[in-house]
Design an enzyme around this catalytic site. Structure first.
Site, PDB file in Angstrom:
ATOM      1  N   LYS A 129     -13.776  -0.165  -3.299  1.00 57.62           N
ATOM      2  CA  LYS A 129     -14.936   0.393  -2.598  1.00 57.62           C
ATOM      3  C   LYS A 129     -16.261   0.874  -3.506  1.00 57.62           C
ATOM      4  O   LYS A 129     -17.647   1.071  -3.854  1.00 57.62           O
ATOM      5  CB  LYS A 129     -14.742   1.105  -1.499  1.00 57.62           C
ATOM      6  CG  LYS A 129     -14.152   0.025  -0.778  1.00 57.62           C
ATOM      7  CD  LYS A 129     -13.464   1.666   0.547  1.00 57.62           C
ATOM      8  CE  LYS A 129     -12.314   1.059   1.398  1.00 57.62           C
ATOM      9  NZ  LYS A 129     -12.107   1.888   2.212  1.00 57.62           N
ATOM     10  N   HIS A 147       7.953 -27.351  -2.035  1.00 53.49           N
ATOM     11  CA  HIS A 147       7.573 -28.075  -2.879  1.00 53.49           C
ATOM     12  C   HIS A 147       5.951 -27.563  -3.539  1.00 53.49           C
ATOM     13  O   HIS A 147       5.317 -28.374  -4.178  1.00 53.49           O
ATOM     14  CB  HIS A 147       7.540 -29.532  -1.148  1.00 53.49           C
ATOM     15  CG  HIS A 147       8.039 -29.702  -1.284  1.00 53.49           C
ATOM     16  ND1 HIS A 147       8.704 -30.982  -1.245  1.00 53.49           N
ATOM     17  CD2 HIS A 147       8.469 -29.713   0.098  1.00 53.49           C
ATOM     18  CE1 HIS A 147      10.047 -31.077  -0.808  1.00 53.49           C
ATOM     19  NE2 HIS A 147      10.358 -30.376   0.216  1.00 53.49           N
ATOM     20  N   GLU A 203       1.329  -1.381   0.058  1.00 59.27           N
ATOM     21  CA  GLU A 203      -0.319  -0.513   0.160  1.00 59.27           C
ATOM     22  C   GLU A 203       0.880   1.417  -0.133  1.00 59.27           C
ATOM     23  O   GLU A 203       0.114   2.441  -0.201  1.00 59.27           O
ATOM     24  CB  GLU A 203      -1.112   0.097   0.872  1.00 59.27           C
ATOM     25  CG  GLU A 203      -2.103  -0.746   1.356  1.00 59.27           C
ATOM     26  CD  GLU A 203      -3.664  -0.277   2.222  1.00 59.27           C
ATOM     27  OE1 GLU A 203      -3.195   0.598   3.339  1.00 59.27           O
ATOM     28  OE2 GLU A 203      -4.243  -0.919   1.947  1.00 59.27           O
TER      29      GLU A 203
HETATM   30  O1  PA5 Z   1      -3.289   1.084   5.752  1.00 58.93           O
HETATM   31  C1  PA5 Z   1      -4.643   1.720   5.499  1.00 58.93           C
HETATM   32  O2  PA5 Z   1      -5.047   2.909   6.100  1.00 58.93           O
HETATM   33  C2  PA5 Z   1      -5.623   0.991   5.496  1.00 58.93           C
HETATM   34  O3  PA5 Z   1      -4.931  -0.390   4.775  1.00 58.93           O
HETATM   35  C3  PA5 Z   1      -6.667   1.086   6.283  1.00 58.93           C
HETATM   36  O4  PA5 Z   1      -5.889  -0.197   6.861  1.00 58.93           O
HETATM   37  C4  PA5 Z   1      -7.948  -0.331   6.603  1.00 58.93           C
HETATM   38  O5  PA5 Z   1      -8.525   0.270   5.300  1.00 58.93           O
HETATM   39  C5  PA5 Z   1      -9.053  -0.154   7.175  1.00 58.93           C
HETATM   40  O6  PA5 Z   1      -9.634   0.791   7.299  1.00 58.93           O
HETATM   41  P1  PA5 Z   1      -9.667   1.110   8.486  1.00 58.93           P
HETATM   42  O7  PA5 Z   1      -9.175   1.332   9.769  1.00 58.93           O
HETATM   43  O8  PA5 Z   1     -10.595   2.910   8.632  1.00 58.93           O
HETATM   44  O9  PA5 Z   1     -11.409   0.894   8.840  1.00 58.93           O
END
Ligand code: PA5
Length: 441
Positions: free
Chosen positions: A423, A309, A288
């Site tokens: 989303k 394996h 990310e």
């Molecule tokens: O790193 C990030 O910000 C995202 O991956 C969030 O952790 C993930 O989308 C979950 O979001 P939230 O904590 O707002 O539910």
């Protein structure tokens, strides 16, 4: 002292000292950007000094909640997705028995929800919760993420049937934004115990906030030691200004050098199955943070010898597009002798004088040499053992290196705009109010 040590001996044919020298000013500049807050996404740098600045009162409050809830809960449900559960799961699974689900324990068994939309998963979870007393941490920084919201609605209703409205409220802890979001509003209305995720700490950098600390403490692990390790590594990463005294600089430099040489995939490898979720957490952290603007190393993970394996053939002889980062652990916690067998029908008596760890170590060395000779650069991250302090150092090391690496790659390591596309499509397909008539992206 750094308990995280990088071994580059298997990189020599892939990375020259000239490459390293040339990269040094770039990673040092990236480190400066990180520490001075002059780079992209600088409103999300709260994690940099978090181990130092985390309020001791928060840690004490977490311990009180653990004491309060432990006698009431055989199961502790952590509801969250991405950065809101992976860090806690990584630490807990690294430290607990592989068979914790089947072992009697004075501590609640930590299970996870809100990270899937599988109906069968929730059916099975509710069966578990029918038969066990439980408490819940519901974690969402935005407070509006669909997966944990759906899970919480299902589990909250189950809890209220089982314990009554106020009985359920006493067993729920919400971890979310200080002011905004649906989860914040529910927590205020229902008078849940709450913890705040600081505005300037993104989800994937939040394991050292209550997001990670509460579940880890509930599982019985020492969060003081975890934070101690993180503080130690923070000092090393802040002060170290060369490859010898700063493992984060070295790791960030190596991966960017390899990336520029066409190694577009990094495989985080372990030889201990309890490190699987460290890899899952790491994949989110790097995927990310770096995968944007058409750039970024693809983070992948393998558990050896299991995956030798299944994936070993590809790594040895497939496309030469990857490098491996092996998380190597020197000392296990336990010994299991291999019994001698007079008949030796299986032919393994030659292994009897050796420990399983020695056999695993040789499997690791044999694999590293074979992959290196097959054209895969391999770097090793050596850890003395797996405990809370070492994990605290490892977590902070990976976070700091991720910040340097992302800035070296010239991306904003602290946003994740691409996560929104699925989303939006999901909301259009499900008919969420406000999305009527919109085009799928
Ligand atoms: O790193 C990030 O910000 C995202 O991956 C969030 O952790 C993930 O989308 C979950 O979001 P939230 O904590 O707002 O539910």
């Amino acid at each position: 002292m750094s308990l995280v040590k990088i071994n580059t001996e298997h990189l020599q044919q892939f990375v020259s000292s000239a490459d390293m020298e040339q990269m040094l000013p770039e990673v040092l500049a990236a480190k400066d950007e990180l520490l001075s807050g002059s780079g992209k996404g600088n409103d999300f740098l709260g994690w940099v000094d978090l181990p130092e600045q985390l309020d001791g009162a928060i840690v004490e409050s977490i311990k009180r909640d653990v004491e309060r809830l432990t006698p009431k809960a055989q199961v502790f449900v952590v509801i969250g997705i991405g950065g809101s559960y992976l860090g806690a799961r990584a630490v807990i699974e690294a430290l607990q028995s592989e068979f914790a689900q089947c072992m009697p324990s004075a501590r609640p068994l930590v299970v996870y929800a809100g990270h899937t939309l599988s109906e069968d998963y929730y059916h099975q979870l509710l069966q578990l919760l029918d038969n066990n007393h439980y408490a819940v941490a519901v974690i969402s920084k935005s407070g509006t993420t669909t997966e944990p919201a759906v899970a919480f609605r299902i589990i909250k209703a189950h809890m209220e049937r089982k314990y009554g409205h106020s009985g359920a409220a006493e067993r729920i802890i919400a971890i979310t934004d200080a002011r905004r979001g649906a989860l914040h509003d529910i927590a205020v209305r229902e008078h849940y115990a709450t913890y705040v995720i600081p505005d300037n700490v993104g989800g994937r950098f939040s394991v050292l906030t209550p997001v990670g600390l509460l579940p880890i403490a509930m599982a019985g692990y020492d969060i003081d030691q975890l934070l101690l390790g993180a503080r130690e590594m923070r000092d090393i990463c802040r002060s170290g200004d060369n490859y010898d005294n700063n493992p984060a600089l070295l790791y960030a430099a190596l991966r960017n050098i390899l990336y520029r040489k066409g190694k577009k995939v990094e495989m985080l490898v372990n030889f201990l199955p309890n490190l699987k979720y460290i890899s899952e957490w790491w994949k989110q952290l790097y995927g990310e943070s770096e995968g944007k603007d058409g750039k970024g190393i693809l983070p992948h993970s393998l558990s050896f010898t299991t995956d030798l394996h299944s994936m070993g053939q590809y790594v040895q002889q497939g496309e030469r597009l990857m490098f491996e980062t092996v998380v190597s652990v020197d000392n296990p916690h336990n010994r299991v002798p291999i019994p001698s067998d007079e008949s030796n029908l299986d032919g393994i008596n030659y292994l009897v004088p050796k420990s399983l760890t020695e056999i695993n170590r040789n499997a690791q060395l044999g694999t590293v040499i074979a992959h290196r000779n097959g054209g895969v650069p391999v770097l090793l991250i050596n850890l003395p053992t797996v405990d809370e302090r070492v994990l605290g150092q490892l977590i902070y090391f990976f976070e700091f290196a991720c910040g340097i690496s992302g800035y070296t790659l010239k991306v904003n390591p602290f946003d994740q705009p691409g996560v929104e596309a699925y989303k939006k499509n999901m909301f259009i397909l499900l008919g969420k109010p406000g999305y009527e008539g919109q085009q799928l992206v």
